[in-house]
Design a protein around this motif. Structure first.
Motif, short mmCIF file in Angstrom:
data_model
loop_
_atom_site.label_atom_id
_atom_site.label_comp_id
_atom_site.label_asym_id
_atom_site.label_seq_id
_atom_site.Cartn_x
_atom_site.Cartn_y
_atom_site.Cartn_z
N HIS A 1 1.47 7.17 -6.72
CA HIS A 1 0.66 8.39 -6.90
C HIS A 1 1.45 9.66 -6.59
N LEU B 1 3.25 10.23 -3.85
CA LEU B 1 3.36 10.51 -2.42
C LEU B 1 4.60 9.84 -1.84
N LYS C 1 -2.16 0.80 -8.57
CA LYS C 1 -2.64 2.08 -9.09
C LYS C 1 -3.42 1.87 -10.38
N LEU D 1 -6.71 5.69 -1.88
CA LEU D 1 -5.92 6.71 -1.18
C LEU D 1 -6.69 7.28 0.01
N ASP D 2 -5.95 7.50 1.09
CA ASP D 2 -6.50 8.12 2.29
C ASP D 2 -7.68 7.33 2.87
N TYR E 1 0.83 -1.21 0.00
CA TYR E 1 0.00 0.00 0.00
C TYR E 1 0.87 1.26 0.00
N GLU E 2 2.00 1.20 0.70
CA GLU E 2 2.90 2.35 0.70
C GLU E 2 3.49 2.57 -0.70
N TYR F 1 1.91 1.77 -3.38
CA TYR F 1 0.75 2.29 -4.11
C TYR F 1 0.66 3.80 -3.94
N ARG F 2 0.88 4.27 -2.73
CA ARG F 2 0.90 5.71 -2.47
C ARG F 2 2.05 6.36 -3.24
N GLU F 3 3.21 5.65 -3.24
CA GLU F 3 4.37 6.17 -3.96
C GLU F 3 4.08 6.30 -5.45
N ASP G 1 -7.13 6.02 -7.85
CA ASP G 1 -6.86 6.67 -6.57
C ASP G 1 -7.93 6.38 -5.52
#
Length: 580
Positions: free
Chosen positions: A190, A192, A214, A222-223, A183-184, A186-188, A219
């Motif tokens: 995007h 982040l 992704k 995300l969050d 998941y981290e 995945y954020r990267e 998205d």
């Protein structure tokens, strides 16, 4: 054609005749009677311990039995001498034509020469690798994969019906860690900054997983809290890791027959059914274990747990299967998984584990013994560590993996064939040094080169013979006048060839594929030695002015090549026809 088995049968026939004549009493057990190469080749071609193992139960003098047996065996035209030695060993010498016939047998049977039927069609499940699907496989998995695959090949060659199985450890907390790590990434993907906090997997290998997440989810994750994405990301990442593991295994030449999932055991009643089966045998009870040895009392507190009475089946202590809070221990799904294998009807189970699983051996054997009613045997092979070296120094870890050298690193640097052979040059329970410089050098000290060079030499001799107009087809060589193989050095090579069928049976019975690698090195050494002797003794050269003599000598060489190719096939190594 297992000559040692044939001579043993002759010994047993002679012993039976001695019983009929009253020389030996009835009711003796001949199971321990063996025929094997003598410790010192100068003593003979074979030795039997028959007199030694039968003297006590027969209440007779060892030498008396040995001398009477010798007289019987000398009636066999294959046996030219039978000498009693030491405390009662009987050393046998065989006629030259016996060894010459072995050369013909190897040529006629080809790579089937040495194939055995000791398995008698029994089914065996070999579980190996079974790496956690949380990252690429590391060098430790390489050795386990090679040992498991070579063992499966060996057992199939010796008459077993083999299933190769991979147990996916996807039911524990480690796959949740994988999901959070992915998941981290995945954020990267995007843009982040990933938060690779302590406890997560840091390797770059998860970057493609994040990018794939992704692509699939956009998205939308995300969050969001874990309760939204954890299950889906865990499944997605596990599948991607298993796809990579399959690719890595394929690069090493390993193909599994079956993949089984630990996760599939939960929520299906399989764990409960296995434990209930043990409970019905009065092997499950509520109790408190003694404190672990070596720990201070304050490090341990007594608590009631659900225990498996594994001591009833050979374990040192009883083992917990359910914690006081009702959750299963790690042992419980392992019991259920092995119960599933028992129910599938296998006659034998083999597990290839890492050295850190030593504590599981007795408990798993106890579980299988109980669940199968003693019908199914379980052999567990522990794989010791591999230490990597390059340029005289320990080889550094892989940046891609983050913490270790990957299987793909090793295969890309050394090649699959070299990797596989070297991993079998030590017994599985002995640590192994893998030096990238030494495993690629062309010298006698490099066993894989030495064996491959022998096979290349065989092919070189065959090519030169064809260029000289000599017919070296297997059919022609098998029909050659092999009585021309009369030099002691040539007979010595034929004797080594004769050991191959026996070696296959011994290695298969002991689940020891490394024995094949050892034997191939010895056979290659004998061939190289014969080649070198031809430099000084013209009569030992493989190409002679007389075509019939050439064909006899080349028949011996070709027989060596047949056995080397067969042995390399068991190891999963492609024979090299020409060294470059």
């Amino acid at each position: 054609m297992n000559l040692f088995a044939d001579i043993r049968a002759t010994v047993l026939d002679a012993l039976t005749q001695m019983q009929a004549e009253g020389t030996l009493p009835d009711g003796l057990d001949f199971a321990s009677v063996a025929v094997e190469p003598p410790r010192d080749a100068a003593h003979g071609d074979m030795a039997t311990n028959a007199a030694m193992v039968l003297a006590k139960p027969a209440r007779l003098q060892t030498r008396a039995i040995a001398e009477a047996l010798a007289a019987k065996l000398l009636a066999d035209p294959r046996i030219t001498a039978a000498d009693v030695a030491g405390p009662g060993f009987l050393n046998l010498r065989l006629a030259q034509d016996v060894w010459q016939a072995l050369v013909k047998a190897a040529l006629v049977q080809g790579t089937e020469f040495g194939r055995a039927d000791v398995g008698k069609g029994q089914t065996v499940n070999v579980e190996f690798v079974s790496a956690n699907p949380t990252g690429p496989m590391h060098v430790g998995h390489v050795r386990g994969a090679v040992v498991g695959d070579a063992l499966a090949n060996l057992l199939a060659f010796a008459g077993w019906k083999v299933t190769r199985e991979y147990y996916i450890n996807d039911g524990g907390a480690q796959v949740d860690v994988l999901a959070r790590s992915a998941y981290e990434r995945y954020r990267e993907a995007h843009g982040l900054e990933p938060e690779i906090r302590e406890g997560l997997y840091p390797g770059d290998y998860l970057i493609p997983v994040g990018e794939a997440l992704k692509e699939k989810y956009g998205d939308t994750l995300l969050d969001k809290g874990e309760q939204v994405w954890l299950a889906d990301v865990r499944e997605f990442a596990t599948q991607m890791m298993m796809a990579r593991i399959r690719e890595d295994l394929a690069a090493l030449g390993v193909e599994m027959d079956l993949y089984s999932s630990e996760k599939a055991l939960y929520g299906t009643g399989k764990i409960e059914a296995a434990i209930q089966t043990l409970k019905d045998m009065d092997l499950i009870y509520e109790g408190v274990l003694e404190p672990p040895k070596g720990k201070e009392p304050e490090d341990w507190e007594p608590r009631v747990q659900t225990l498996f009475r594994s001591t009833a089946h050979g374990d040192d202590v009883d083992r917990p299967v359910q914690k006081s809070d009702g959750s299963w221990t790690y042992f419980a799904p392992d019991i259920a998984y092995h119960f599933d294998k028992v129910q599938r009807g296998y006659d034998q189970l083999i597990d290839i584990f890492g050295a850190d699983h030593g504590g599981y051996v007795k408990r798993m054997k106890a579980a299988v013994s109980a669940l199968s009613g003693g019908r199914v045997g379980l052999d567990i092979k522990l794989i010791q560590l591999v230490k990597l070296w390059k340029n005289g120094e320990p080889f550094k870890m892989s940046k891609r993996a983050g913490t270790f050298v990957t299987l793909r690193d090793v295969v890309e640097m050394a090649g699959a064939d070299v990797t596989r052979f070297i991993m079998l040059t030590r017994k599985n329970d002995v640590a192994l040094d893998f030096d990238f410089d030494k495993v690629l050098e062309q010298s006698k000290d490099n066993p894989v080169f030495y064996v491959q060079y022998a096979n290349a030499r065989v092919n070189s001799i065959l090519r030169k013979a064809r260029e000289a107009g000599v017919d070296v087809s297997d059919a022609t060589l098998a029909a050659a006048d092999l009585s021309k193989l009369d030099h002691a050095a040539e007979i010595a090579v034929a004797k080594k060839i004769a050991e191959w069928p026996r070696l296959v049976e011994i290695a298969a019975r002991g689940n020891e594929p490394h024995r094949v690698a050892f034997y191939l090195y010895e056979l290659a050494s004998d061939l190289h030695g014969l080649w070198n002797r031809g430099n000084d003794d013209v009569s030992l050269r493989f190409l002679q002015d007389d075509t019939a003599t050439s064909q006899a000598k080349i028949a011996l060489v070709r027989a060596v090549g047949v056995v080397i190719c067969s042995g390399l096939g068991i190891l999963g190594v492609t024979p090299v026809e020409e060294m470059r």
